[in-house]
Design an enzyme around this catalytic site. Structure first.
Site, short mmCIF file in Angstrom:
data_model
loop_
_atom_site.label_atom_id
_atom_site.label_comp_id
_atom_site.label_asym_id
_atom_site.label_seq_id
_atom_site.Cartn_x
_atom_site.Cartn_y
_atom_site.Cartn_z
N HIS A 102 0.83 -1.21 0.00
CA HIS A 102 0.00 0.00 0.00
C HIS A 102 0.87 1.27 0.00
O HIS A 102 0.74 2.13 -0.88
CB HIS A 102 -0.92 -0.01 1.23
CG HIS A 102 -1.77 1.22 1.35
ND1 HIS A 102 -3.07 1.28 0.93
CD2 HIS A 102 -1.48 2.45 1.83
CE1 HIS A 102 -3.55 2.50 1.14
NE2 HIS A 102 -2.60 3.23 1.69
N GLU A 103 1.76 1.36 0.99
CA GLU A 103 2.60 2.56 1.08
C GLU A 103 3.52 2.65 -0.14
O GLU A 103 3.83 3.74 -0.62
CB GLU A 103 3.41 2.57 2.38
CG GLU A 103 2.58 2.51 3.67
CD GLU A 103 1.52 3.61 3.82
OE1 GLU A 103 1.68 4.67 3.22
OE2 GLU A 103 0.53 3.37 4.54
N HIS A 148 1.82 4.48 -2.83
CA HIS A 148 1.92 5.94 -2.63
C HIS A 148 3.29 6.45 -3.07
O HIS A 148 3.41 7.48 -3.73
CB HIS A 148 1.77 6.28 -1.14
CG HIS A 148 0.37 6.28 -0.64
ND1 HIS A 148 -0.62 7.06 -1.17
CD2 HIS A 148 -0.21 5.62 0.41
CE1 HIS A 148 -1.75 6.87 -0.49
NE2 HIS A 148 -1.53 5.99 0.46
N GLU A 151 -4.78 7.70 -2.88
CA GLU A 151 -5.20 6.39 -2.32
C GLU A 151 -5.61 5.42 -3.42
O GLU A 151 -5.53 4.21 -3.24
CB GLU A 151 -6.34 6.58 -1.32
CG GLU A 151 -5.96 7.32 -0.04
CD GLU A 151 -4.88 6.62 0.78
OE1 GLU A 151 -4.68 5.40 0.64
OE2 GLU A 151 -4.21 7.34 1.56
#
Ligand SMILES: [Zn+2]
Length: 480
Positions: free
Chosen positions: A263-264, A267, A293
């Site tokens: 997830h990160e 980003h 997101e």
């Protein structure tokens, strides 16, 4: 020096201050010893106040006004026109905030940032209650200065989703909730794959090595990136050459670290896609966190929970984490798609995650509509968890204390996660239209092709394509 050079010179100084503050924040959240934290928080308050003073000064504002005059504005390039127009809009609001109040406001936020992790670790609401109350009051007062004619929660949402309001979000979320609640009930009443199988002891150093490997596989430029450990995983970007993420490791739950890292990492890839020439300008910053997101959740859920993401690398994964050798990739795939009503948002599966966001959105609405007192928030949290997820947190660390967002005043951010989850499905649709079947791309080990595609859509050449892309998505979601 002409006006544009003058602005660039001033922005250079402001950017150094921002850099210093962000490094302090990074340190505070990662390596700083407990007794150093207050000093760092004070330093952050100092830099935030200096940045505020510099950018809201008459001198800075007059410069922006000069650059806004049509004869000066029109010849500027696209990114600078964007920068000047945005700064003018922002400054007209910010200049209404008295400097004395601003200093107090930042101090309250930083104090709360220091208290929250300790309260969470001790699962002690009483440690945090006063800090949260002060934060809410400070945020309300700040927004009254910047947006006196708006409802506070609308102006908070706008900080993360420019142009969006509660009533627009209500429309989307209400429709989603009506279908999602029965869908989750139907899915969770079916037999689920064994989610416990992978809850085995995996040493932290193996987890870190695996995360490193996955980030490289996703296409991260590791020379412009680093990863550290914090209470709550997050991404920060100091410049286009310096994207950073944090992760949190539970030795009995490796899947948590894997999906936080993907997830990160999504980003950070997004930040790495920004072209050098926009570094440090407003054109490189995103005012629509749902879009940010959408990238992280795209990597996390659409790619990361797909078996074809894992097939080409399963042998490597088992070399890094030998404890996985006893499992097949199919067993792993089943485990990571286990659906279950659970307490912690960041570890929730793709389906129930949406309900965690709706819960937070409804609570934030209640806070700013004044229909709930701060002391009643843990009870309201538990009631809503029960209503939406049919479970009751066993303590406040599993309930109201679990997220970092409120501690630094980030009310209004949560809806962006769910908007991102809606957008990422549209992103998949678009990719498949242009590149063909994503399953096949992943199975062939070509994940970086997808990275290159998102790079084209987003920031590399034309940062403002981003805005247009987003407006397109907005229209599709909101007019639905
Ligand atoms: Zn995220």
């Amino acid at each position: 020096m002409n006006k544009l050079e003058e602005l660039q010179k001033k922005n250079e100084i402001v950017n150094y201050y921002i850099h210093a503050r962000e490094l302090m924040m990074w340190d505070l959240s990662t390596l700083a010893p407990k007794n150093a934290k207050q000093k760092l928080a004070d330093g952050m308050t100092f830099f935030s106040t200096e940045i505020f003073k510099l950018t809201t000064s008459d001198e800075y504002y007059n410069l922006i006004c000069e650059l806004s005059k049509p004869e000066v504005f029109e010849p500027l390039d696209e990114a600078m026109r964007f920068e000047v127009a945005k700064k003018r809009r922002d400054l007209e609001k910010k200049r209404r905030v008295p400097i004395d109040f601003y200093e107090k406001y930042v101090g309250i936020l930083n104090e709360s940032t220091v208290i929250w992790p300790e309260a969470k670790q001790n699962s002690d609401w009483s440690m945090y209650e006063k800090a949260l109350k002060n934060t809410i009051e400070a945020v309300k007062e700040y927004q009254k200065y910047t947006d006196p004619d708006k409802e506070t929660y609308d102006s908070l949402i706008e900080l993360f989703e420019e142009g969006m309001t509660q009533s627009q979000i209500d429309k989307v979320f209400d429709e989603l909730k009506a279908e999602l609640v029965p869908l989750v009930e139907a899915v969770t009443s079916c037999k689920q794959p064994d989610g416990q199988k992978f809850k085995i002891h995996i040493p932290k150093h193996e987890q870190i090595a695996l995360c490193d490997y996955l980030l490289k596989y996703m296409g991260m430029d590791m020379d412009s990136f680093c990863m550290a450990e914090s209470e709550h995983p997050f991404t920060t970007s100091m410049s286009v050459k310096d994207a950073r993420i944090t992760n949190h490791y539970y030795e009995e739950d490796v899947i948590s670290a894997i999906f936080s890292c993907i997830h990160e990492g999504g980003h950070a890839l997004f930040e790495q896609n920004i072209a050098d020439k926009y570094d440090g300008t407003d054109a490189a910053r995103v005012d629509y966190m749902g879009l940010h997101e959408s990238q992280s959740r795209f990597y996390e859920n659409i790619l990361g929970r797909n078996i074809n993401f894992w097939r080409p690398i399963w042998n490597d994964v088992c070399e890094i984490v030998p404890e996985f050798k006893q499992f097949t990739v199919e067993e792993f795939h089943e485990a990571i798609n286990h659906v279950e009503n659970s307490y912690i948002r960041t570890e929730a599966d793709e389906l129930t995650y949406c309900l965690h966001i709706i819960l937070r959105y409804e609570i934030e609405r209640a806070i700013f509509a004044g229909t709930v007192e701060v002391e009643d928030l843990p009870t309201l949290w538990n009631e809503k968890t029960n209503e939406l997820l049919h479970i009751t947190p066993r303590n406040d660390a599993e309930g109201i204390l679990q997220d970092t967002h409120w501690s630094d005043g980030g009310f209004g951010y949560f809806p962006s996660y769910l908007l991102g989850s809606i957008y990422d499905g549209m992103f998949l649709e678009q990719i498949e239209k242009e590149m063909g079947d994503v399953d096949a791309i992943l199975a062939a080990g070509n994940i970086t092709k997808i990275h290159r595609f998102s790079l084209q859509i987003f920031l590399t050449e034309k940062p403002l394509i981003l805005e247009n892309y987003l407006l397109l998505i907005f229209h599709r979601v909101l007019q639905h």
